[in-house]
Design an enzyme around this catalytic site. Structure first.
Site, PDB file in Angstrom:
ATOM      1  CB  CYS A 262      16.749   6.235  -3.533  1.00 36.30           C
ATOM      2  SG  CYS A 262      17.186   4.528  -3.833  1.00 36.30           S
TER       3      CYS A 262
HETATM    4  C1  UGA Z   1      20.085   6.620  -0.789  1.00 39.32           C
HETATM    5  C2  UGA Z   1      20.258   6.687   0.733  1.00 39.32           C
HETATM    6  O1  UGA Z   1      21.560   7.180   1.049  1.00 39.32           O
HETATM    7  C3  UGA Z   1      20.076   5.303   1.364  1.00 39.32           C
HETATM    8  O2  UGA Z   1      20.119   5.417   2.782  1.00 39.32           O
HETATM    9  C4  UGA Z   1      18.705   4.759   0.946  1.00 39.32           C
HETATM   10  O3  UGA Z   1      18.482   3.469   1.471  1.00 39.32           O
HETATM   11  C5  UGA Z   1      18.637   4.684  -0.581  1.00 39.32           C
HETATM   12  O4  UGA Z   1      18.811   6.026  -1.098  1.00 39.32           O
HETATM   13  C6  UGA Z   1      17.300   4.139  -0.969  1.00 39.32           C
HETATM   14  O5  UGA Z   1      16.287   4.769  -0.678  1.00 39.32           O
HETATM   15  O6  UGA Z   1      17.233   3.016  -1.465  1.00 39.32           O
HETATM   16  P1  UGA Z   1      21.615   5.934  -2.876  1.00 39.32           P
HETATM   17  O7  UGA Z   1      20.681   6.797  -3.634  1.00 39.32           O
HETATM   18  O8  UGA Z   1      21.831   4.540  -3.342  1.00 39.32           O
HETATM   19  O9  UGA Z   1      21.139   5.818  -1.334  1.00 39.32           O
HETATM   20  O10 UGA Z   1      23.071   6.598  -2.803  1.00 39.32           O
HETATM   21  P2  UGA Z   1      23.655   7.867  -2.017  1.00 39.32           P
HETATM   22  O11 UGA Z   1      25.061   7.536  -1.657  1.00 39.32           O
HETATM   23  O12 UGA Z   1      22.768   8.316  -0.943  1.00 39.32           O
HETATM   24  O13 UGA Z   1      23.712   8.990  -3.154  1.00 39.32           O
HETATM   25  C7  UGA Z   1      22.563   9.615  -3.713  1.00 39.32           C
HETATM   26  C8  UGA Z   1      22.975  10.828  -4.524  1.00 39.32           C
HETATM   27  O14 UGA Z   1      23.376  11.889  -3.661  1.00 39.32           O
HETATM   28  C9  UGA Z   1      24.171  10.597  -5.460  1.00 39.32           C
HETATM   29  O15 UGA Z   1      23.919  11.227  -6.692  1.00 39.32           O
HETATM   30  C10 UGA Z   1      25.325  11.264  -4.754  1.00 39.32           C
HETATM   31  O16 UGA Z   1      26.332  11.730  -5.625  1.00 39.32           O
HETATM   32  C11 UGA Z   1      24.620  12.425  -4.077  1.00 39.32           C
HETATM   33  N1  UGA Z   1      25.355  12.950  -2.903  1.00 39.32           N
HETATM   34  C12 UGA Z   1      25.516  12.180  -1.807  1.00 39.32           C
HETATM   35  C13 UGA Z   1      25.860  14.246  -2.944  1.00 39.32           C
HETATM   36  O17 UGA Z   1      25.692  14.974  -3.943  1.00 39.32           O
HETATM   37  N2  UGA Z   1      26.523  14.720  -1.840  1.00 39.32           N
HETATM   38  C14 UGA Z   1      26.698  13.979  -0.734  1.00 39.32           C
HETATM   39  O18 UGA Z   1      27.301  14.495   0.255  1.00 39.32           O
HETATM   40  C15 UGA Z   1      26.184  12.688  -0.703  1.00 39.32           C
END
Ligand code: UGA
Length: 425
Positions: A262
């Protein structure tokens, strides 16, 4: 209510299982007979916590089924959700081919008034310029034959069902009140504020949310990169920053960059849409560039400690997030690629994502446990914060040749394991 959901990826399945759990009768439509079979047997075709049990229970109660037959599924439904993929094309723009096909198929099978709802993440203008146009081109009239809504999702992989059932907000963009009211009724019993907008605004809310979260993470990473040489712990800094209620504590975990299906594609698509609209989105461009560099940092730190040629390097964590088997744009991909380019012998381990990673890197070694990967390794990189890795202790790293460990996520317990280096702490 009777609901039809076209496309059974993460979004379609979470929506289906979530609505069925609320007592709606849901029919999923997919072109893949294996997926359809899996769903009808109560087996979730993706790994996602909580989904298997809820799916089995709803299939058992006849509230959830799947079919290849769109016409039959639509015939009995009042609401038809489109949740097909919207990948980026080679120029970074959103590729509309799946949305185009799904809406043409829906138009060809529409009889009687139904509300068509776009759940896929689509750049502003898509619902009206593609979905509405395709329906009208098939002779259907907005308001009489169909209602049109855009209802973005905010689910994280690894928490998809939980996020669907307990959302922070429900956004419903609609062309008219009747269509919007029907979608809002589907969410009766959900404890969340509902925001009603026009269609384009709903589409943009999704991109702006993902763009902001990606920027927030990148900001934490940048502060981490400044903190590291100064001997300051970015996690303590962000704890202090996040306590400001105007900022909030979430998505400030610094590390080896964001990945997944995403953030990278959505920020890229928003950037392209901005340019198309005549504006140069510098901030979004910088977010993508900074994130790309961040994902290469673990190899950079390792290289400064040893010549990687011929060294056995263990990579723990291949999924882009814990609790998923999805490896799309995962930091481990950049890391393994970088290690191989420097001549390292790579051995990897992940609790769930090995099968998917093998499709990207068939030629590297796959261990059956963290211990096996660590055994005899010259160094180790941790790229995903799985619970299983949080339980690793100093003694688990004793079997390594050198106890050089670079953490891409703040995984290890600081009280148990002190001698490891973080990517930006
Ligand atoms: C993300 C959004 O959080 C959702 O709200 C959205 O619906 C989704 O994209 C989408 O568009 O479908 P997702 O990509 O599944 O969700 O997972 P996340 O938990 O957001 O993580 C994304 C990336 O960011 C991961 O690589 C994670 O490790 C990283 N991340 C997340 C960080 O590096 N630091 C953080 O504090 C949080």
């Amino acid at each position: 209510m009777d609901v039809c959901i076209v496309g059974t990826g993460y979004v379609g399945l979470s929506t289906a299982v979530g609505f069925a759990g609320h007592g709606h009768r849901v029919t999923c439509v997919d072109i893949d007979p294996r997926r359809v079979n899996d769903i009808n047997s109560g087996r979730c075709p993706i790994f996602e916590p909580g989904m298997d049990g809820s799916m089995k229970s709803s299939v058992g109660k006849n509230l959830l089924k799947a079919t290849l037959d769109l016409k039959a599924a639509m015939a009995s439904s009042e609401a038809v959700f489109i949740s097909v993929p919207t990948p980026c094309d080679d120029d970074g723009r959103m590729d509309t081919k799946f949305i185009d096909k799904a809406s043409k198929d829906i138009a060809g099978n529409l009889s009687g008034y139904k509300v068509i709802i776009v759940k896929s993440t689509v750049v502003p203008g898509t619902t009206e310029n593609i979905v509405k146009k395709n329906l009208e081109a098939a002779g259907k009239e907005l308001g009489t034959d169909f209602g049109l809504c855009m209802n973005p999702e905010f689910l994280r992989e690894g928490h998809a069902l939980e996020d669907f059932l307990r959302p922070d907000r429900i956004v419903i963009g609609s062309t008219d009140k009747k269509a919007g009211d029907l979608v809002q009724k589907l969410y009766d019993g959900f404890n969340a504020p509902v925001l009603r907008t026009d269609i384009k605004t709903a589409e943009m809310i999704k991109y702006a949310s993902n763009g902001f979260l990606a920027t927030k993470i990148t900001f934490a990473n940048e502060i981490g990169n400044i903190c590291k040489p100064l001997g300051i712990d970015v996690y303590k800094v962000m704890e202090g920053v996040g306590l400001d209620s105007r900022i909030g504590p979430k998505f400030l975990r610094a590390g080896c960059g964001f990945g997944g299906s995403c953030f990278p594609k959505d920020v890229q698509a928003l950037l392209s849409k901005g340019r198309e609209a005549g504006y140069e989105p510098k901030l979004l461009e910088t977010v993508l560039e900074t994130n790309a560099k961040q994902r290469k940092l673990m190899v950079h730190h390792l290289k400064s400690k040893m010549d990687l040629k011929g060294k056995r390097i263990a990579v723990l964590g291949l999924a882009f997030n814990p609790d998923t088997d999805d490896v799309r744009e995962s930091a481990a991909i950049d890391t393994v690629q970088g290690l191989l380019e420097h001549g390292a012998n790579v051995i990897v381990y992940d609790p769930k994502a090995m099968e998917n990673f093998r499709k990207v890197f068939p030629g590297i070694k796959y261990a059956s446990s963290s211990r096996e990967a660590l055994n005899g390794a010259d160094a180790c990189v941790i790229a995903t914060d799985w619970e299983e890795f949080k339980r690793l202790e100093a003694k688990d790293f004793k079997e390594m040749k050198n106890s050089i460990v670079i953490e891409g996520r703040r995984t290890l317990d600081r009280n148990k394991v002190k001698s490891f280096e973080g990517v930006c702490w």
